[in-house]
Write an enzyme that holds these catalytic residues in place. Structure first.
Site, PDB file in Angstrom:
ATOM      1  N   GLU A  58     -12.283 -17.305 -30.666  1.00 45.67           N
ATOM      2  CA  GLU A  58     -13.757 -17.351 -30.619  1.00 45.67           C
ATOM      3  C   GLU A  58     -14.296 -16.360 -29.584  1.00 45.67           C
ATOM      4  OE1 GLU A  58     -14.990 -21.895 -31.807  1.00 45.67           O
ATOM      5  OE2 GLU A  58     -13.872 -21.593 -29.944  1.00 45.67           O
ATOM      6  N   LEU A 106      -2.348  -9.991  10.075  1.00 41.63           N
ATOM      7  CA  LEU A 106      -2.299 -11.304  10.718  1.00 41.63           C
ATOM      8  C   LEU A 106      -1.044 -11.420  11.565  1.00 41.63           C
ATOM      9  CD1 LEU A 106      -3.226 -13.518   7.640  1.00 41.63           C
ATOM     10  CD2 LEU A 106      -4.612 -13.219   9.689  1.00 41.63           C
ATOM     11  N   GLU A 136      -5.139 -22.117   3.882  1.00 42.76           N
ATOM     12  CA  GLU A 136      -5.205 -21.657   2.485  1.00 42.76           C
ATOM     13  C   GLU A 136      -3.974 -20.824   2.160  1.00 42.76           C
ATOM     14  OE1 GLU A 136      -8.879 -19.749   3.473  1.00 42.76           O
ATOM     15  OE2 GLU A 136      -7.977 -17.759   3.398  1.00 42.76           O
ATOM     16  N   LYS A 138      -1.400 -17.863   1.387  1.00 40.54           N
ATOM     17  CA  LYS A 138      -1.324 -16.436   1.723  1.00 40.54           C
ATOM     18  C   LYS A 138      -0.779 -15.731   0.481  1.00 40.54           C
ATOM     19  CE  LYS A 138       0.365 -13.231   5.203  1.00 40.54           C
ATOM     20  NZ  LYS A 138       0.873 -12.238   4.292  1.00 40.54           N
TER      21      LYS A 138
HETATM   22  S1  IVH Z   1      -7.152 -13.283   6.140  1.00 43.61           S
HETATM   23  C1  IVH Z   1      -8.245 -10.186   9.717  1.00 43.61           C
HETATM   24  N1  IVH Z   1      -6.371 -14.781   4.170  1.00 43.61           N
HETATM   25  O1  IVH Z   1      -2.234 -11.051   4.363  1.00 43.61           O
HETATM   26  C2  IVH Z   1      -7.211 -10.479   8.697  1.00 43.61           C
HETATM   27  N2  IVH Z   1      -5.263 -12.696   4.467  1.00 43.61           N
HETATM   28  O2  IVH Z   1      -0.934  -9.978   7.038  1.00 43.61           O
HETATM   29  C3  IVH Z   1      -7.772 -11.366   7.655  1.00 43.61           C
HETATM   30  N3  IVH Z   1      -3.545 -12.226   2.786  1.00 43.61           N
HETATM   31  O3  IVH Z   1      -3.645  -7.915   4.831  1.00 43.61           O
HETATM   32  C4  IVH Z   1      -6.788 -11.679   6.647  1.00 43.61           C
HETATM   33  N4  IVH Z   1      -3.798 -14.087   1.631  1.00 43.61           N
HETATM   34  O4  IVH Z   1      -3.901  -8.908   2.518  1.00 43.61           O
HETATM   35  C5  IVH Z   1      -6.170 -13.616   4.815  1.00 43.61           C
HETATM   36  N5  IVH Z   1      -5.823 -16.210   2.449  1.00 43.61           N
HETATM   37  C6  IVH Z   1      -5.635 -15.064   3.079  1.00 43.61           C
HETATM   38  C7  IVH Z   1      -4.679 -14.131   2.661  1.00 43.61           C
HETATM   39  C8  IVH Z   1      -4.513 -12.944   3.397  1.00 43.61           C
HETATM   40  C9  IVH Z   1      -3.135 -12.926   1.721  1.00 43.61           C
HETATM   41  C10 IVH Z   1      -2.989 -10.917   3.188  1.00 43.61           C
HETATM   42  C11 IVH Z   1      -4.015  -9.897   3.494  1.00 43.61           C
HETATM   43  C12 IVH Z   1      -3.671  -9.302   4.825  1.00 43.61           C
HETATM   44  C13 IVH Z   1      -2.312  -9.853   5.077  1.00 43.61           C
HETATM   45  C14 IVH Z   1      -2.188 -10.156   6.556  1.00 43.61           C
END
Ligand code: IVH
Length: 703
Positions: A58, A106, A136, A138
């Site tokens: 659909e 991070l 949350e 990663k």
């Molecule tokens: S917060 C200031 N939240 O992990 C940094 N990062 O090593 C804010 N990533 O480059 C990042 N899931 O690409 C954040 N729920 C999440 C994430 C996440 C995956 C990745 C992101 C970042 C890397 C950090």
């Protein structure tokens, strides 16, 4: 939810009406916006909510109806219609773009203790005891930053080096869970930059590889590479084929028309994410949890470790963030990561397999690296068949024998590693490893210097080394000759066109254009990239020469002190060691390189071919070198390192911006612990503020 119940009921009924008479001839231009909104609604239900309201058939009918009508009335069609996600054009070259605010990474944690430490620091920085954290998933994909202006998606970029990324707007428009329009104005926001992760679902990844296997194409390594590769393909139709999803995990920046910061009015991370979810973005709405205090955070992380395998997307950990923006501001940032967030990394995954053989590779400075060939085994989504064994001591310390059953692990889910052999499973058919005494390429006797972990071939004419040096010379870290990789080096070397680095700068592009698989356009491209590289600052050139131990940072320090590269031909050990952070090892190796007449001749030939050998603006001293992973940090190694010698580790740390110090005190930032670490480790734990890192983590960080 982006739509009210009433709207949804209306959308459903109108959809059915069109589906009863799917014929564009009976429709007028006034139907266009109606159909477009219907398609947008069903796209959202399918791709963002994972909860379709129509069958695939659909939805297809509706989509085709919209396409037919747009074809009939092209002037009335909207550029942001769901049919306009894949534009026809190819990207020539990815444009480099500046992020509005740097995309930091991070800090990592691995256990409850690390999280308690994080909590203690947050409490200290905020002077608060009652901290709310959001937890949350990663996501393990490719980081993207998306800018919306006046409700329209106007630019998407990859993370790149965190300050600058590559523009991938047209690729990102094919991601169906990323809205091309979203109602930011409902909160008074004119411009916003969102951060998120482009990912591929586990199911989609399997389907792509099943298809590729059938077509005889090489298989994609893992879902992360498939996602990042999908973003960085020049053909947006290929991005569309990968069917990426984009999870938005951060609102990096939001302002109104007058440039006022709008984040404070949203107040918290969870409110920002809920808002983004409500205007149509795919966010971790159900997955994220606001936790009261660190114990609840730890519980949530442990829970996710048990359910990660059942989650539809690859995740390599959880991310913990201080929820309130005011408190985030109080925590601030280091030069690499926010102090208000931390990643909790899941345990690396393990598997067992058989060690079939060991092959030996010669690197650019002649180091011999043993590589284990193992029976292919799937590990965290990747098939592993080769694993670096680092050096002879590593093999001895693990008492590996050819034919052994071995336990392997992907540290940080990336680098495969042999944890141990199982001697109890030996049948008697295993063979002791006979470490080579001669170079596998030129058969020169190998030597091992004191304090170095690797055996080395010292023949500067060794073909394997020459090739590795040429490959390194053109690579991104060195002269960065775009598009000129290993394949071209090997091809031009075989043709006898390249023997030394200088030859790269005097290629005959007419002859290249005649080669099979080339043409004028690709020859022109190579020429442009080579011409561009000729203007590189001398710090790059020095690094590109593959002088043992002369890393990126030391090259910069030398470049600051000279006006011409050949000045170094007259330098003494003292000239080198009078520079802070340059030690006698770098001095000796550089002096040895510059005392070889062939090398001097090669530099002269490079200069004659137009390569820049004089100091440029960017070689001049800067206040601080901030681009190393350990910039500004003090570091100390303790215990027995298994993957490299102590001196080598220190050099590597220096090259990444660290300063080596010799005692554990409050001034120490990082302690890297090898096997049988003793009192230094105990003391560091007592001090509390020192980051303690295993050798594997150190290796992981320096890449
Ligand atoms: S917060 C200031 N939240 O992990 C940094 N990062 O090593 C804010 N990533 O480059 C990042 N899931 O690409 C954040 N729920 C999440 C994430 C996440 C995956 C990745 C992101 C970042 C890397 C950090």
């Amino acid at each position: 939810m982006r739509y009210t119940t009433k709207q949804q009921q209306e959308f459903y009924e109108t959809s059915k009406k069109y589906l009863d008479h799917p014929n564009a001839d009976s429709l007028s231009p006034a139907d266009l916006p109606v159909l477009e909104n219907l398609a947008r609604f069903h796209e959202y239900r399918y791709y963002v909510l994972d909860d379709p309201m129509l069958s695939d058939f659909e939805y297809d009918q509706l989509y085709k109806l919209l396409e037919a009508l747009e074809k009939k009335y092209p002037d009335a069609a909207s550029p942001n219609s769901p049919t306009q996600r894949v534009g026809g054009t190819l990207t020539e070259d990815f444009a480099s773009v500046q992020h509005l605010i740097p995309m930091l990474s991070l800090d990592n944690s691995y256990n409850a203790d690390d999280l308690y430490k994080f909590d203690t620091q947050v409490k200290k920085l905020t002077e608060r005891e009652d901290i709310l954290y959001t937890v949350e998933p990663k996501f393990d994909g490719g980081s993207i930053a998306i800018i919306y202006e006046n409700n329209q998606l106007i630019r998407t970029a990859t993370r790149g080096n965190g300050v600058e990324g590559e523009e991938i707007t047209i690729q990102s428009r094919t991601i169906k869970s990323l809205p091309l329009e979203a109602d930011f104005r409902s909160k008074g926001i004119y411009r916003a930059e969102l951060r998120g992760e482009a990912v591929i679902s586990k199911e989609r990844f399997k389907a792509i590889n099943a298809f590729r296997a059938e077509e005889g194409l090489t298989l994609l390594a893992n879902s992360r590479n498939s996602a990042t590769g999908g973003l960085r393909t020049k053909d947006p139709a290929e991005t569309a084929r990968r069917q990426l999803d984009a999870f938005i995990f951060q609102m990096g920046f939001a302002e109104d028309e007058n440039g006022n910061d709008m984040l404070p009015s949203i107040r918290s991370h969870h409110a920002a994410i809920d808002f983004l979810g409500s205007i149509g973005f795919k966010v971790s709405q159900g997955e994220k949890k606001v936790c009261h205090g660190i114990d609840e955070v730890i519980e949530q992380c442990n829970h996710w470790a048990t359910i990660r395998d059942d989650y539809p997307y690859e995740i390599d950990g959880m991310v913990i963030k201080v929820d309130e923006f005011d408190l985030q501001d109080m925590c601030g940032f280091t030069s690499h990561h926010p102090r208000w967030a931390i990643a909790y990394k899941f345990q690396a995954k393990q598997a067992t397999t058989k060690l079939l053989d060991i092959e030996y590779q010669i690197g650019k400075i002649g180091s011999l690296t043993p590589v284990a060939k193992v029976a292919p085994v799937a590990l965290a989504g990747v098939t592993i068949s080769s694993i670096s064994l680092h050096n002879e001591d590593f093999i001895k310390s693990k008492d590996l024998r050819i034919g052994d059953q071995v336990l392997i692990e992907r540290a940080g889910d990336v680098i495969p590693y042999i944890v141990k052999a199982f001697p109890e499973l030996r049948t008697g058919d295993e063979k002791e490893v006979e470490y080579p005494t001669h170079c596998p390429s030129c058969h020169t006797l190998l030597v091992r210097e004191e304090d170095e972990a690797a055996w080395r071939c010292t023949n500067p004419e060794c073909e394997a080394q020459i090739l590795q040096r040429l490959i390194f010379h053109v690579s991104k870290d060195a002269m960065d000759i775009d598009g000129f990789g290993e394949k071209y080096i090997l091809r031009f070397y075989d043709l006898g066109w390249i023997r030394t680095m200088a030859d790269i700068y005097r290629l005959d592009y007419e002859k290249i254009a005649q080669l099979e698989g080339f043409g004028e356009k690709s020859a022109e491209k190579i020429k442009n990239a080579v011409e561009k590289a000729k203007k590189n600052p001398i710090a790059r050139l020095l690094h590109s020469l593959s002088i043992h131990h002369l890393g990126q940072r030391a090259s910069k320090l030398l470049a600051e002190k000279i006006t011409h590269v050949l000045d170094l031909a007259n330098w003494s050990v003292e000239d080198y060691t009078s520079i802070k952070d340059i030690g006698p090892v770098v001095a000796e190796n550089t002096i040895r390189w510059f005392s070889n007449e062939n090398n001097i001749e090669m530099l002269r030939e490079m200069e004659a071919a137009g390569v820049n050998l004089t100091q440029t603006e960017s070689d001049k001293p800067k206040e601080l070198i901030t681009d190393g992973v350990f910039s500004g940090k003090t570091i100390l190694f303790t215990g027995t390192l298994t993957q490299m010698g102590r001196k080598e580790a220190q050099q590597k740390a220096e090259a990444a911006g660290a300063k080596n110090i010799s005692a554990v005190s409050k001034n120490l930032d990082i302690l890297v612990v090898g096997e049988k670490a003793g009192s230094k480790l105990e003391k560091a734990v007592k001090i509390g503020s020192i980051q303690i890192m295993t050798e594997a983590e150190f290796v992981d960080l320096i890449g």
